[in-house]
Write an enzyme that holds these catalytic residues in place. Structure first.
Site, PDB file in Angstrom:
ATOM      1  N   GLU A 141       0.835  -1.200   0.000  1.00 14.08           N
ATOM      2  CA  GLU A 141       0.000   0.000   0.000  1.00 14.08           C
ATOM      3  C   GLU A 141       0.873   1.255   0.000  1.00 14.08           C
ATOM      4  O   GLU A 141       1.876   1.296   0.712  1.00 14.08           O
ATOM      5  CB  GLU A 141      -0.919   0.021   1.215  1.00 14.08           C
ATOM      6  CG  GLU A 141      -2.002   1.076   1.101  1.00 14.08           C
ATOM      7  CD  GLU A 141      -2.965   1.078   2.293  1.00 14.08           C
ATOM      8  OE1 GLU A 141      -4.109   1.503   2.126  1.00 14.08           O
ATOM      9  OE2 GLU A 141      -2.555   0.654   3.387  1.00 14.08           O
ATOM     10  N   GLY A 275       3.370   1.903  10.791  1.00 17.42           N
ATOM     11  CA  GLY A 275       3.214   1.210  12.064  1.00 17.42           C
ATOM     12  C   GLY A 275       2.847  -0.238  11.852  1.00 17.42           C
ATOM     13  O   GLY A 275       3.382  -1.141  12.490  1.00 17.42           O
ATOM     14  N   MET A 277       0.397  -2.943   8.727  1.00 17.19           N
ATOM     15  CA  MET A 277      -0.286  -3.014   7.437  1.00 17.19           C
ATOM     16  C   MET A 277      -1.275  -4.155   7.445  1.00 17.19           C
ATOM     17  O   MET A 277      -0.941  -5.285   7.790  1.00 17.19           O
ATOM     18  CB  MET A 277       0.736  -3.200   6.314  1.00 17.19           C
ATOM     19  CG  MET A 277       0.107  -3.355   4.926  1.00 17.19           C
ATOM     20  SD  MET A 277      -0.865  -1.900   4.457  1.00 17.19           S
ATOM     21  CE  MET A 277      -2.080  -2.664   3.377  1.00 17.19           C
ATOM     22  N   GLU A 278      -2.506  -3.863   7.004  1.00 21.29           N
ATOM     23  CA  GLU A 278      -3.648  -4.758   7.134  1.00 21.29           C
ATOM     24  C   GLU A 278      -3.756  -5.814   6.049  1.00 21.29           C
ATOM     25  O   GLU A 278      -4.859  -6.157   5.618  1.00 21.29           O
ATOM     26  CB  GLU A 278      -4.943  -3.939   7.162  1.00 21.29           C
ATOM     27  CG  GLU A 278      -5.284  -3.176   5.892  1.00 21.29           C
ATOM     28  CD  GLU A 278      -4.768  -1.763   5.824  1.00 21.29           C
ATOM     29  OE1 GLU A 278      -5.291  -0.973   5.030  1.00 21.29           O
ATOM     30  OE2 GLU A 278      -3.822  -1.444   6.578  1.00 21.29           O
ATOM     31  N   ASN A 279      -2.665  -6.390   5.588  1.00 23.16           N
ATOM     32  CA  ASN A 279      -2.743  -7.473   4.617  1.00 23.16           C
ATOM     33  C   ASN A 279      -3.654  -8.571   5.171  1.00 23.16           C
ATOM     34  O   ASN A 279      -3.434  -9.066   6.274  1.00 23.16           O
ATOM     35  CB  ASN A 279      -1.355  -8.065   4.364  1.00 23.16           C
ATOM     36  CG  ASN A 279      -0.292  -7.010   4.196  1.00 23.16           C
ATOM     37  OD1 ASN A 279      -0.366  -6.177   3.318  1.00 23.16           O
ATOM     38  ND2 ASN A 279       0.704  -7.046   5.068  1.00 23.16           N
ATOM     39  N   HIS A 311      -6.591  -1.876  15.414  1.00 23.19           N
ATOM     40  CA  HIS A 311      -6.750  -1.107  14.171  1.00 23.19           C
ATOM     41  C   HIS A 311      -6.632  -2.019  12.955  1.00 23.19           C
ATOM     42  O   HIS A 311      -7.485  -1.996  12.051  1.00 23.19           O
ATOM     43  CB  HIS A 311      -5.681  -0.010  14.128  1.00 23.19           C
ATOM     44  CG  HIS A 311      -5.750   0.882  12.936  1.00 23.19           C
ATOM     45  ND1 HIS A 311      -6.251   2.163  12.986  1.00 23.19           N
ATOM     46  CD2 HIS A 311      -5.371   0.695  11.647  1.00 23.19           C
ATOM     47  CE1 HIS A 311      -6.180   2.721  11.792  1.00 23.19           C
ATOM     48  NE2 HIS A 311      -5.643   1.847  10.951  1.00 23.19           N
ATOM     49  N   GLU A 312      -5.590  -2.829  12.936  1.00 27.13           N
ATOM     50  CA  GLU A 312      -5.369  -3.677  11.762  1.00 27.13           C
ATOM     51  C   GLU A 312      -6.429  -4.760  11.637  1.00 27.13           C
ATOM     52  O   GLU A 312      -6.865  -5.090  10.523  1.00 27.13           O
ATOM     53  CB  GLU A 312      -3.964  -4.287  11.812  1.00 27.13           C
ATOM     54  CG  GLU A 312      -2.839  -3.267  11.895  1.00 27.13           C
ATOM     55  CD  GLU A 312      -2.932  -2.177  10.841  1.00 27.13           C
ATOM     56  OE1 GLU A 312      -3.305  -2.485   9.685  1.00 27.13           O
ATOM     57  OE2 GLU A 312      -2.629  -1.013  11.170  1.00 27.13           O
ATOM     58  N   HIS A 315      -9.581  -3.573  10.042  1.00 25.82           N
ATOM     59  CA  HIS A 315      -9.471  -3.491   8.585  1.00 25.82           C
ATOM     60  C   HIS A 315      -9.858  -4.786   7.883  1.00 25.82           C
ATOM     61  O   HIS A 315     -10.169  -4.760   6.688  1.00 25.82           O
ATOM     62  CB  HIS A 315      -8.022  -3.185   8.192  1.00 25.82           C
ATOM     63  CG  HIS A 315      -7.686  -1.734   8.121  1.00 25.82           C
ATOM     64  ND1 HIS A 315      -8.403  -0.833   7.374  1.00 25.82           N
ATOM     65  CD2 HIS A 315      -6.664  -1.031   8.681  1.00 25.82           C
ATOM     66  CE1 HIS A 315      -7.838   0.365   7.479  1.00 25.82           C
ATOM     67  NE2 HIS A 315      -6.790   0.271   8.265  1.00 25.82           N
ATOM     68  N   GLU A 334      -9.083   4.181   6.776  1.00 28.41           N
ATOM     69  CA  GLU A 334      -8.224   4.453   7.922  1.00 28.41           C
ATOM     70  C   GLU A 334      -8.972   5.129   9.064  1.00 28.41           C
ATOM     71  O   GLU A 334      -8.723   4.846  10.234  1.00 28.41           O
ATOM     72  CB  GLU A 334      -7.030   5.312   7.485  1.00 28.41           C
ATOM     73  CG  GLU A 334      -6.122   4.627   6.478  1.00 28.41           C
ATOM     74  CD  GLU A 334      -5.545   3.310   6.990  1.00 28.41           C
ATOM     75  OE1 GLU A 334      -5.563   3.057   8.213  1.00 28.41           O
ATOM     76  OE2 GLU A 334      -5.073   2.523   6.155  1.00 28.41           O
TER      77      GLU A 334
END
Length: 850
Positions: A141, A275, A277-279, A311-312, A315, A334
């Site tokens: 991303e 910080g 990443m929402e893979n 947070h992740e 997502h 986000e």
């Protein structure tokens, strides 16, 4: 503002033609960690919607070795590849026209594992024996999947991904889904094949390969959950696993939809630009926001881990299952994940009162949105650089704040029902922002789209004026701007307003310049609960009433009163001495959020003063903070709650740094020495505060100690704590030494920009730091992650004299930052605001101080 049927950016030069639609990618990627290269093949099932003579997709920094287009009936089309680095496009000129129908595009390619923390890149670590190791990992991303494999690198080109990673024996390979097959290759490697993914966007594809370990999977209602880490750090995984188990269940219930992946790996990466990443199914993190010993870190450090994990995981539904159609909608991904992180952590640890601490975190978003150079939360995105520019405080914090304001105005149940409608309607697909508002509107009957369009497509926010008289609460609104900011158009908003009067709630939608409403009782609090994203200016009568009844206000409302008053000082509407008089009324305050707000504001006042006036200000701070610090002391009481422990750290820091209290500094040095000998001997919040106090007066010997602790600490949080504390040292020679390290492997490139930013904010050495930036600009740009350079430059706002500001303006005019030009313009405007503030208020504060 776009029309409903229009796709943002559809007709500009950065959007790919819609004549070829990807459906499924079969990827075989073969990384070589020794040579820092990778080879790959792709067989992409596509639908051609009309006859074409060329196929256009995205690729950059790849060598295309072979290309062929084949149809199910055996028809073949040779193709000549052409890479355009400027547009990041790969054009395949076909030898003959390809008819409409189903085809497969076959490609063979080669690339480099880079050092820029983007695309497919190298991450390194040193084991306990001192041996170096390499990991190959990805960060796609916003638009870096094209650096890893040729693809349609746009969020609405969702497809299924079938990944095979060919790796050296003994290495762990991780991707988005579970492993379905492992078999040896003829050359002694292992081919690891993963299950097909759900249809998803290219930016969510992930590969991680290296000498890594994984915890035993935890079954979360049928979903295997693991933490992947470098060897020797498995003992730091349980807290993240506990948070993740809670969040997976809590989000599944909130959204009304089961987790959309077949497994969930939380992967700690030593080098990482963001910080986390929402893979989908393979979430990557910086080590410091995943691996933690809860008993050895401050409450803020532990809360940060919980926040980022939540947070992740949020997502996985909002962003991965349902994705924005184009990058203009990135803010919603986000912002909603930020909103949900706070909601989930508040449910996980109610005693942290997470929504209250979030209210104080909004100050950074308010600060940017008080400038003429602010932007709407959603704005047109055309190029990859435009997309990169959306990763800022307005996207995350203002976006989450207006969602919270809407939720509190509508009610939590109706808001959640709208979210469920939206996700169910668009699962596995893409959506536009207005479709979320429409779903919430259907669930609640409120004019949600009309309200939210004004907040999303218009920059800035309102100042709500309030006065109470004769049983009426008079309200008005106008756009809020800092004094010294550039000119901006006047504006009004439909303000979802929650107030209280005499303890009774008042709920209304303020849509005009002014109105009044009948109320009973005093005091009247506007923005009750502090959930609204607006400032409040109380009239003299109402303000006097509030000041006389501070204990009767909620803690978050007391904090908002302080923050709004400081904002009024910045706007030139209130003299700074009035703020200090207000602060004197908080000597008996016991709440962490209030003190955090107070000390932040007092730190800004400190930057206005020099010499003897500053010494008098420090004495005044000691008078204010000292009694509160003495009440709590240095040792936690039995059964003391976590927020009180956190407050102790805040007060020690305020007394020792802002107050320049010699006794506190001496005790902090003794406490820090004891901590170095036995970390378990000191409460973690006190330990963190003591380190910062020592650094603020640090010597060369202290610097050597901090540097060694940074290098050798087994705790990711403690290591970063000592690294960033190096930027607090006041000695110019030590500053130059540390700054030089940011251009070497002594400080990871992921952390280096934040070290420089902190030095720019250090009033004792910020001249040294700015000269370092000027003299080493090319090296900084070459080494630091692109996304972090605009963040680093946020430190220039502290260079608030006319001479320094002129130098900063001139340099950045000649050295543009294309991936964050708007952010840099905001920094420069805020610098002008701070220069004007110093010129306007410094003498007044000096005259007021005893």
């Amino acid at each position: 503002m776009q029309e409903e049927g229009e796709i943002e950016g559809q007709n500009d030069g950065h959007r790919l033609p819609r004549t070829v639609v990807p459906r499924r990618y079969e990827l075989r990627i073969e990384p070589d960690l020794d040579t820092s290269t990778f080879d790959g093949t792709a067989a992409i099932a596509v639908e051609i919607t009309e006859p074409v003579d060329e196929v256009v997709l995205n690729a950059v920094e790849l060598e295309i070795l072979e290309v062929e287009l084949t149809a199910a009936d055996g028809t073949r089309r040779a193709a000549q590849p052409h890479l355009d680095p400027r547009t990041e496009r790969l054009t395949l000129a076909l030898a003959e026209t390809a008819h409409a129908g189903d085809w497969t595009l076959h490609l063979r390619f080669r690339g480099v594992l880079n050092d820029k923390l983007a695309g497919f890149y190298r991450s390194v670590f040193t084991d306990d024996a001192g041996n170096g190791h390499v990991i190959a990992t990805t960060q796609m991303e916003a638009t870096d999947a094209r650096r890893v494999f040729p693809c349609w690198d746009e969020p609405d080109r969702k497809a299924v991904f079938a990944v095979t990673l060919v790796v050296a024996e003994g290495l762990l390979a991780v991707s988005n889904t579970s492993v379905v097959d492992e078999r040896p290759t003829d050359d002694g490697r292992v081919a690891v094949r993963f299950a097909d993914t759900i249809p998803m966007s290219t930016y969510l594809v992930a590969f991680v390969v290296g000498p890594l370990e994984a915890t035993e999977p935890v079954d979360v209602d049928g979903v295997p959950l693991r933490v992947v880490h470098v060897p020797g750090k498995g003992h730091l995984a349980p807290f993240a696993l506990d948070v993740a188990q809670f969040c997976l269940r809590w989000f599944g219930d909130y959204y009304g939809i089961a987790y959309p992946g077949d497994k969930c790996d939380l992967i700690a990466v030593p080098d990482f630009a963001f910080g986390a990443m929402e893979n989908l199914g393979a979430i990557t993190f910086r080590e410091q926001v995943l691996l933690v010993d809860p008993d050895a870190v401050s409450r803020a450090e532990l809360e940060r881990v919980a926040d980022v994990v939540a947070h992740e995981l949020a997502h996985m539904w909002f962003g991965d299952l349902v994705t924005m159609r184009w990058w203009n909608g990135l803010w919603l991904n986000e912002a909603f994940a930020t909103f949900m992180e706070v909601a989930a952590v508040d449910a996980y640890k109610p005693e942290w009162r997470r929504w209250e601490t979030f209210s104080s975190e909004r100050s950074a978003a308010f600060a940017v949105d008080s400038l003429a150079s602010t932007r709407p939360i959603e704005y047109p995105v055309h190029s990859p650089q435009d997309a990169e520019g959306m990763f800022d405080v307005l996207t995350y914090v203002k976006g989450a704040s207006v969602l919270r304001m809407l939720e509190q105005y509508l009610g939590t149940e109706g808001f959640r029902d709208g979210i469920r409608r939206y996700l169910a309607a668009h699962a596995y697909g893409n959506a536009e922002t207005y479709e979320l508002w429409d779903a919430i509107e259907e669930a609640t009957g409120a004019p949600v789209r009309r309200i939210m369009d004004a907040w999303i497509f218009r920059g800035g926010y309102p100042l709500v004026g309030a006065e109470a008289e004769d049983g009426r609460l008079r309200l008005d609104q106008q756009r809020f701007l800092f004094a010294g900011a550039d000119e901006a158009e006047p504006a009004t908003w439909p303000v979802p307003l929650l107030a209280s009067a005499g303890g009774e709630p008042v709920r209304l939608l303020l849509e005009t310049d002014a109105t009044d409403v009948a109320v009973e009782g005093d005091p009247a609090v506007v923005n009750a609960g502090a959930s609204g994203f607006y400032r409040v200016r109380y009239g003299p009568r109402l303000l006097a009433s509030l000041r006389g009844s501070l204990p009767g206000l909620a803690a978050v409302e007391r904090a908002a009163l302080v923050d709004d008053t400081w904002a009024a000082v910045l706007a030139g509407q209130t003299p700074a001495p009035d703020l200090l008089e207000l602060a004197q009324g908080f000597g008996d305050e016991t709440d962490r959020t209030v003190w955090a707000t107070l000390t932040g504001v007092l730190g800004a006042v400190d930057h206005l003063l020099d010499g003897e006036p500053r010494q008098r200000f420090q004495a005044w701070v000691r008078t204010l903070v000292g009694p509160a610090h003495q009440r709590l002391g240095w040792e936690p009481a039995p059964g003391e709650d976590e927020l009180t422990r956190a407050l102790r750290g805040i007060l020690i820091g305020a007394a020792g740094v802002l107050g320049d209290d010699g006794e506190v500094q001496a005790q902090a040095r003794r406490a820090h020495g004891a901590y170095l000998s036995d970390p378990a001997s000191l409460d973690p919040d006190v330990a963190a505060a003591a380190a910062n106090v020592v650094a603020s007066k640090g010597t060369a010997d202290d610097h050597a100690t901090f540097l060694e602790r940074y290098r050798s600490s087994p705790s990711p949080q403690e290591s970063v704590r000592y690294l960033y504390a190096l930027a607090r040292f006041p000695d110019p020679d030590l500053a130059q030494q540390t700054l030089a390290m940011t251009l070497t492997d002594a400080i990871r490139s992921q952390n280096a920009p934040y070290v420089v930013m902190r030095f720019l904010g250090n009033r004792d050495v910020n001249d040294v730091a700015w000269r370092f930036v000027e003299h080493n600009w090319e090296a900084i740009v070459a080494r630091f992650p692109d996304n972090a350079i605009p963040i680093m430059l946020g430190g220039v706002t502290a260079l608030s004299t006319s001479e320094r500001a002129a130098a900063v303006h001139a340099f950045l005019s000649d050295h543009p930052v294309p991936q964050g030009q708007r952010t840099v313009q905001q920094h420069l405007e805020r610098l002008r605001v701070n220069v004007a503030l110093r010129q306007r208020e410094a003498a007044q504060v000096a005259a007021w101080l005893p």
